[in-house]
Scaffold this motif. Structure first.
Motif, PDB file in Angstrom:
ATOM      1  N   GLY A 137       0.781  -1.218   0.000  1.00 26.97           N
ATOM      2  CA  GLY A 137       0.000   0.000   0.000  1.00 26.97           C
ATOM      3  C   GLY A 137       0.815   1.271   0.000  1.00 26.97           C
ATOM      4  N   ARG A 177      -4.725   4.304   0.098  1.00 25.58           N
ATOM      5  CA  ARG A 177      -5.914   4.566  -0.726  1.00 25.58           C
ATOM      6  C   ARG A 177      -5.521   5.077  -2.105  1.00 25.58           C
ATOM      7  N   THR A 178      -4.399   5.782  -2.176  1.00 27.90           N
ATOM      8  CA  THR A 178      -3.897   6.220  -3.476  1.00 27.90           C
ATOM      9  C   THR A 178      -3.496   5.019  -4.325  1.00 27.90           C
ATOM     10  N   ARG A 189      -4.609   1.957  -4.073  1.00 26.20           N
ATOM     11  CA  ARG A 189      -5.830   1.249  -4.484  1.00 26.20           C
ATOM     12  C   ARG A 189      -6.525   1.993  -5.611  1.00 26.20           C
ATOM     13  N   PHE A 190      -6.527   3.310  -5.552  1.00 27.13           N
ATOM     14  CA  PHE A 190      -7.145   4.125  -6.599  1.00 27.13           C
ATOM     15  C   PHE A 190      -6.399   3.972  -7.913  1.00 27.13           C
TER      16      PHE A 190
END
Length: 410
Positions: free
Chosen positions: A294, A306-307, A309-310
């Motif tokens: 991650g 989250r970046t 995953r985006f």
């Protein structure tokens, strides 16, 4: 930097004998002359289950592949540049929807090819500007001269941009040339493999105020300890660089391709964010582990989870796949069921490829037959290195997936 096995494979769900089939299978490629040599690394849950070398890095000199052999990774540079760009995005330096002409005015007032020949192309105005996300997803309408599938490709070649740029052209000059050439399609409407990541590298330079090599060193290479990743090699590093090969049209056996291979020994005028890096299995292993975790490795965070995953979701218009949106001329992988994120191909449906993988797996490769993937569902990373142009010569990538996933038995 080298990478060694850290665990017994059966402790993390792999059958050791089945993993051994990887070397048996690709060893036959070496033994019959289709490849000079190779290196493979397979991990799960951060542990190295398989790390091997086979054959020669330089067949003519009889030099073996070593754990610290250097490889031209070509387009495996693209994910590194994409991650670097997204570190600026996380700082709020740009939005993905921003027109790139805000920083690169040469991409204002663009034209799009409509019909005609390379001698007399007919173009129309672009109805949408190239935006940052278009560069990251290869939906900008740019192309590569070496694709040789369209009139626009021919215009790139006529301007001197084939597999490599003209001598002594730097990144700023190349981008100015790209801005003068017509686009292959209206931005955001199709997918076309292209110089988009080179333009992204130039965007990084202008936004950050640093040269691309300095920025990648500061943001990616030095923080991750990727000390064996270079733009060119000299001295001791030159002795570790694998020679470059291509297949003989009659026999399929690999022959030395020094015309292109020799460029790795020269400092490049153009820092290609799309294909300029040389690296080792150990270095790229650290990059893929940071992605798998991650955006963090050994206490160093490149990106927020989250970046990552985006970035590794399908960003193509309407969630369509590459088989639907591709402009053609891209034969390295099966395109059906494969989307594209911000710097990576992303598997939406593994069934059409007829090769095992996981939904959400993301990957890319280089033109000299190098490849990697990260599978978040199974917590697997895989790396394959050799030096054979082009990467579509043999089905190495699909076969590696067969062998890795069939060795997973938990």
């Amino acid at each position: 930097m080298s990478v060694a096995r850290t665990i017994d494979p059966d402790q993390i769900g792999f059958d050791p004998a089945r993993l051994g089939r990887i070397d048996d299978h690709f060893g036959r490629y070496v033994d019959d002359g289709r490849l000079p040599g190779f290196q493979v690394v397979v991990t799960r849950r951060g542990e190295v289950a398989h790390s091997s070398t086979y054959g020669l890095r330089d067949a003519e000199k009889g030099l073996p592949v070593e754990p610290d052999t250097l490889w031209r990774i070509y387009s495996m540079t693209k994910p590194v540049t994409s991650v670097a760009a997204m570190t600026l995005w996380e700082e709020g330096r740009f939005e993905l929807t921003d027109p790139i002409s805000r920083w690169l005015p040469e991409f204002a007032d663009l034209r799009v090819y409509s019909k005609g020949s390379t001698l007399k192309p007919y173009t129309v105005p672009a109805v949408e500007p190239i935006r940052v996300w278009h560069l990251l997803t290869h939906t900008a309408g740019l192309t590569y001269g070496f694709m040789q599938t369209s009139v626009v490709d021919g215009l790139y070649r006529a301007a001197g941009y084939d597999l490599h740029p003209p001598a002594d052209v730097d990144l700023a000059t190349a981008c100015a040339a790209f801005g003068e050439l017509p686009l292959l399609f209206q931005p955001g409407t199709r997918w076309g493999y292209s110089v988009a990541t080179d333009v992204l590298g130039r965007l990084v330079e202008v936004v950050s105020g640093q040269s691309l090599d300095a920025f990648l060193t500061d943001r990616i290479l030095r923080p991750l300890g990727m000390t064996d990743t270079h733009w060119y090699v000299e001295g001791e590093a030159a002795e570790r660089l694998a020679a470059l090969y291509a297949p003989d049209a009659r026999t399929g056996r690999a022959f030395r391709y020094d015309k292109l291979g020799a460029l790795a020994y020269e400092k490049p005028a153009l820092l290609s964010g799309g294909g300029g890096l040389i690296s080792t299995a150990g270095d790229y292993h650290r990059f893929t582990q940071a992605l798998r975790r991650g955006g963090e490795l050994d206490g160093v965070r490149l990106l927020g989870p989250r970046t990552v995953r985006f970035m590794t979701r399908n960003h193509l218009p309407g969630g369509q796949d590459l088989d639907t949106l591709s402009t053609g001329g891209f034969a390295e992988t099966t395109l059906e069921g494969v989307g594209f994120g911000l710097g990576f191909a992303v598997i939406d449906d593994p069934v059409p490829s007829r090769v095992p993988s996981s939904v959400g797996e993301y990957y890319w490769g280089g033109v000299a037959s190098t490849a990697f993937w990260v599978d978040p569902a199974e917590e697997i990373t895989a790396l394959f290195f050799t030096q054979l142009l082009p990467s579509s010569t043999w089905p190495i990538r699909s076969q590696l997936r067969q062998l890795v996933y069939s060795a997973l038995v938990d």
